[in-house]
Design a protein around this motif. Sequence first.
Motif, PDB file in Angstrom:
ATOM      1  N   ALA A   1       8.514 -27.912 -67.221  1.00  0.00           N
ATOM      2  CA  ALA A   1       8.334 -29.227 -67.836  1.00  0.00           C
ATOM      3  C   ALA A   1       8.107 -29.020 -69.327  1.00  0.00           C
ATOM      4  O   ALA A   1       7.934 -27.885 -69.791  1.00  0.00           O
ATOM      5  CB  ALA A   1       7.155 -29.948 -67.197  1.00  0.00           C
ATOM      6  N   GLY A   2       8.070 -30.143 -70.072  1.00  0.00           N
ATOM      7  CA  GLY A   2       8.129 -30.049 -71.528  1.00  0.00           C
ATOM      8  C   GLY A   2       6.813 -30.134 -72.277  1.00  0.00           C
ATOM      9  O   GLY A   2       6.825 -30.286 -73.499  1.00  0.00           O
ATOM     10  N   SER A   3       5.684 -30.027 -71.595  1.00  0.00           N
ATOM     11  CA  SER A   3       4.402 -30.021 -72.327  1.00  0.00           C
ATOM     12  C   SER A   3       3.337 -29.328 -71.478  1.00  0.00           C
ATOM     13  O   SER A   3       3.466 -29.224 -70.252  1.00  0.00           O
ATOM     14  CB  SER A   3       3.937 -31.446 -72.642  1.00  0.00           C
ATOM     15  N   GLN A   4       2.266 -28.899 -72.152  1.00  0.00           N
ATOM     16  CA  GLN A   4       1.158 -28.253 -71.435  1.00  0.00           C
ATOM     17  C   GLN A   4       0.486 -29.247 -70.491  1.00  0.00           C
ATOM     18  O   GLN A   4       0.109 -28.886 -69.373  1.00  0.00           O
ATOM     19  CB  GLN A   4       0.140 -27.698 -72.442  1.00  0.00           C
ATOM     20  N   GLU A   5       0.385 -30.509 -70.938  1.00  0.00           N
ATOM     21  CA  GLU A   5      -0.233 -31.536 -70.078  1.00  0.00           C
ATOM     22  C   GLU A   5       0.545 -31.650 -68.754  1.00  0.00           C
ATOM     23  O   GLU A   5      -0.049 -31.735 -67.675  1.00  0.00           O
ATOM     24  CB  GLU A   5      -0.213 -32.876 -70.827  1.00  0.00           C
ATOM     25  N   LYS A   6       1.871 -31.609 -68.846  1.00  0.00           N
ATOM     26  CA  LYS A   6       2.687 -31.718 -67.630  1.00  0.00           C
ATOM     27  C   LYS A   6       2.535 -30.466 -66.766  1.00  0.00           C
ATOM     28  O   LYS A   6       2.484 -30.551 -65.534  1.00  0.00           O
ATOM     29  CB  LYS A   6       4.157 -31.961 -67.994  1.00  0.00           C
ATOM     30  N   VAL A   7       2.470 -29.297 -67.421  1.00  0.00           N
ATOM     31  CA  VAL A   7       2.288 -28.049 -66.662  1.00  0.00           C
ATOM     32  C   VAL A   7       0.963 -28.097 -65.905  1.00  0.00           C
ATOM     33  O   VAL A   7       0.887 -27.762 -64.714  1.00  0.00           O
ATOM     34  CB  VAL A   7       2.346 -26.831 -67.628  1.00  0.00           C
ATOM     35  N   ASP A   8      -0.083 -28.574 -66.568  1.00  0.00           N
ATOM     36  CA  ASP A   8      -1.399 -28.681 -65.918  1.00  0.00           C
ATOM     37  C   ASP A   8      -1.329 -29.635 -64.723  1.00  0.00           C
ATOM     38  O   ASP A   8      -1.930 -29.385 -63.679  1.00  0.00           O
ATOM     39  CB  ASP A   8      -2.455 -29.188 -66.913  1.00  0.00           C
ATOM     40  N   HIS A   9      -0.602 -30.725 -64.914  1.00  0.00           N
ATOM     41  CA  HIS A   9      -0.446 -31.714 -63.823  1.00  0.00           C
ATOM     42  C   HIS A   9       0.235 -31.068 -62.610  1.00  0.00           C
ATOM     43  O   HIS A   9      -0.189 -31.257 -61.456  1.00  0.00           O
ATOM     44  CB  HIS A   9       0.373 -32.884 -64.378  1.00  0.00           C
ATOM     45  N   LEU A  10       1.271 -30.277 -62.860  1.00  0.00           N
ATOM     46  CA  LEU A  10       1.982 -29.622 -61.756  1.00  0.00           C
ATOM     47  C   LEU A  10       1.051 -28.682 -60.992  1.00  0.00           C
ATOM     48  O   LEU A  10       1.032 -28.664 -59.761  1.00  0.00           O
ATOM     49  CB  LEU A  10       3.183 -28.822 -62.289  1.00  0.00           C
ATOM     50  N   LEU A  11       0.265 -27.912 -61.751  1.00  0.00           N
ATOM     51  CA  LEU A  11      -0.593 -26.905 -61.126  1.00  0.00           C
ATOM     52  C   LEU A  11      -1.822 -27.538 -60.472  1.00  0.00           C
ATOM     53  O   LEU A  11      -2.213 -27.162 -59.371  1.00  0.00           O
ATOM     54  CB  LEU A  11      -1.043 -25.883 -62.174  1.00  0.00           C
ATOM     55  N   ASN A  12      -2.407 -28.522 -61.151  1.00  0.00           N
ATOM     56  CA  ASN A  12      -3.712 -29.034 -60.695  1.00  0.00           C
ATOM     57  C   ASN A  12      -3.607 -30.208 -59.730  1.00  0.00           C
ATOM     58  O   ASN A  12      -4.458 -30.398 -58.878  1.00  0.00           O
ATOM     59  CB  ASN A  12      -4.571 -29.464 -61.894  1.00  0.00           C
ATOM     60  N   ASP A  13      -2.552 -31.020 -59.890  1.00  0.00           N
ATOM     61  CA  ASP A  13      -2.472 -32.245 -59.074  1.00  0.00           C
ATOM     62  C   ASP A  13      -1.383 -32.180 -58.011  1.00  0.00           C
ATOM     63  O   ASP A  13      -1.473 -32.845 -56.987  1.00  0.00           O
ATOM     64  CB  ASP A  13      -2.172 -33.472 -59.960  1.00  0.00           C
ATOM     65  N   LEU A  14      -0.304 -31.442 -58.280  1.00  0.00           N
ATOM     66  CA  LEU A  14       0.847 -31.513 -57.376  1.00  0.00           C
ATOM     67  C   LEU A  14       1.046 -30.256 -56.528  1.00  0.00           C
ATOM     68  O   LEU A  14       2.011 -30.174 -55.775  1.00  0.00           O
ATOM     69  CB  LEU A  14       2.136 -31.812 -58.167  1.00  0.00           C
ATOM     70  N   GLY A  15       0.176 -29.273 -56.674  1.00  0.00           N
ATOM     71  CA  GLY A  15       0.214 -28.112 -55.781  1.00  0.00           C
ATOM     72  C   GLY A  15       1.319 -27.103 -56.071  1.00  0.00           C
ATOM     73  O   GLY A  15       1.654 -26.287 -55.204  1.00  0.00           O
ATOM     74  N   PHE A  16       1.899 -27.143 -57.272  1.00  0.00           N
ATOM     75  CA  PHE A  16       2.882 -26.102 -57.618  1.00  0.00           C
ATOM     76  C   PHE A  16       2.161 -24.748 -57.699  1.00  0.00           C
ATOM     77  O   PHE A  16       1.006 -24.672 -58.118  1.00  0.00           O
ATOM     78  CB  PHE A  16       3.546 -26.409 -58.970  1.00  0.00           C
ATOM     79  N   ASP A  17       2.868 -23.683 -57.326  1.00  0.00           N
ATOM     80  CA  ASP A  17       2.272 -22.344 -57.391  1.00  0.00           C
ATOM     81  C   ASP A  17       2.343 -21.762 -58.794  1.00  0.00           C
ATOM     82  O   ASP A  17       1.519 -20.928 -59.172  1.00  0.00           O
ATOM     83  CB  ASP A  17       3.006 -21.411 -56.415  1.00  0.00           C
TER      84      ASP A  17
END
Length: 333
Positions: free
Chosen positions: A178-194
């Motif tokens: 994804a295109g920002s750190q905020e989005k990366v954090d969302h993937l890892l913290n909220d959506l369960g991406f590894d």
Amino acid sequence: MTNPREVQLKSRPVGWPTHDDFALVESAPTDLADGQVRVRNEVMSVDPYMRGRMSDAKSYAEPYALGEAMHGGAVGVVTESRADGIAVGDHVLHGLGWREEAVVDGSAVRVVDTSVAPASAYLGVLGMTGLTAYAGLTRVAGLKEGDVVFVSGAAGAVGSVVGQVAKALGASRVIGSAGSQEKVDHLLNDLGFDAAFNYKDGRVSDLLREAAPDGIDVYFDNVGGDHLEAAVGSLRLGGRIAICGAISVYNNTEAAPGPRNLARLIQTRGTITGFLVGDHWDLAGEYAQRAAGWIADGTLTSRETFSDGIDHAVDAFLGVLRGENVGKMLVRL
Ligand code: NDP
């Protein structure tokens, strides 16, 4: 009283669209014919695919006509009905898009239950977006238990469903870009991406290799360009790439070169398959049932980004192309 307004395409954009390509106009009053309903739109969808329809180029969908309202997904409440089986007060999904009010054939709408999910969900996780993710993963990419899955545009509407559904269906590892750190954090913290990375932080091929050192089995492509080349470079034996979108090239004025490493498909026996959600409506019932279960038990969550008012539809559309959305981008009326 002013008439309801609609957004029309005024000119065909070359490169990035601008506000000058659109006009917000009052629509002419229309009486209902037999079989039609009048719908006051509550929420409408802005989608990257609309960019393609603004050009007068041969594509899978008809180009938008100049001087006509932009078609697309919308949900609203029926205020007048001459259609059997559709009552005033029903919420309906239709395809007439960017307008405050739509007059539409009853046969071209679907009544949706807003006590089960909010109107907006039928344009996103429970609508075309969710089905795109499900069909692309299960049917096009042939997802198998244990697969390592990579998805680009991972914090967007389709991508966020892809990652979560892949996990639910047994992927061993899901990686998103994804295109920002905020989005990366969302993937890892909220959506369960590894694993997740910001594709602006370096070469996509390096970032992907770091996140998936042993390679990937499935790539769900929303972006094209460098992402696609990186995925081909990381593909394992029997790997499958499903081409859903290529947003990195939608505003290009010249053709961009494709992946330079396609010969890797020979040694990996890999496949690349493009698909259109419209060819997979037969999976809609199956998906709706599974998605309802996943939403109920928290396996599948969805975010939405709203703009308010039809006068902000163009801003919302430009915003989705620029990455200003997390989850589904919508306009609330
Ligand atoms: P998204 O919600 O994913 O929004 C688009 C996202 O693309 C933006 O949020 C942005 O996020 C990202 N983006 C924009 N420019 C670039 C770039 N140059 N490189 C990488 N990422 C970029 O939209 P949708 O979920 O609605 O659609 C996702 C894709 O799926 C699109 O390509 C769309 O055309 C396609 N699609 C295809 C369908 C089909 O039937 N084949 C059906 C539906 C959608 P970021 O901040 O991460 O850059």
